[in-house]
Design an enzyme around this catalytic site. Sequence first.
Site, short mmCIF file in Angstrom:
data_model
loop_
_atom_site.label_atom_id
_atom_site.label_comp_id
_atom_site.label_asym_id
_atom_site.label_seq_id
_atom_site.Cartn_x
_atom_site.Cartn_y
_atom_site.Cartn_z
N LYS A 1 -17.89 -7.59 5.87
CA LYS A 1 -15.84 -8.24 5.96
C LYS A 1 -15.80 -8.34 7.90
CE LYS A 1 -13.39 -6.81 2.17
NZ LYS A 1 -11.82 -6.38 1.86
N HIS B 1 0.77 -1.11 -0.26
CA HIS B 1 -0.25 0.02 0.16
C HIS B 1 0.87 1.53 -0.18
CE1 HIS B 1 -2.94 -2.65 1.82
NE2 HIS B 1 -3.40 -2.46 1.14
N ARG C 1 -2.13 -6.27 -8.76
CA ARG C 1 -0.58 -7.44 -8.40
C ARG C 1 -0.53 -8.56 -9.31
NH1 ARG C 1 -2.51 -7.73 -2.22
NH2 ARG C 1 -4.83 -7.53 -3.32
N SER D 1 -2.42 -8.30 2.51
CA SER D 1 -3.82 -7.81 4.15
C SER D 1 -3.31 -9.26 4.60
CB SER D 1 -3.92 -6.45 3.62
OG SER D 1 -3.50 -6.10 4.04
#
Length: 152
Positions: A41, A17, A90, A128
């Site tokens: 979440k 990040h 990514r 994460s």
Amino acid sequence: MKIAVFPGSFDPITLGHVDIVERALPLFDKIVVALGRNATKNYMFPEAQRLAWLEETFKGESKISIAQYTGLTTKFCSELGAQFILRGLRNPADFEFEKAIAQTNRKLKGDLETVFLLTSSGLSAISSSIVRDVIRNNGDYQQFVPKAVHQL
Ligand code: ADP
């Protein structure tokens, strides 16, 4: 004034990040790192903790501010007067996921562009969720996160 919102969960913030935000700095006048609250979440770290880590990590940079929002990212961008969403890519899975979100966001707000930066080589494996796994299992997670997160 070019304003970008970098939305995410930052559970916790990682060096991936930080890299995206720092590399985007020359592109914008202001970057708002925004912690979105997603009701579906389950987070590992409380919101106040995740916000404190963001504040600490970016405290020296006047072009960066930290915010928290609930609801649609597009609505939050409108409130701020932000014309851009910043996201990192990514791998192909990120691409497919981000494409759907970015196209939906443009339907919701036609003048909002999502700007993607490719992950730096060496950081593309950091996520994460993997960092959370390493933390849960008492591994050396410090190498993946900024200093603010070194002390849990
Ligand atoms: P979200 O819950 O919205 O996926 P994250 O906090 O996981 O939020 O990620 C926020 C943004 O940071 C996403 O665009 C994600 O692709 C990007 N990102 C996360 N890790 C990396 C990394 N290692 N390299 C580049 N971009 C990354």
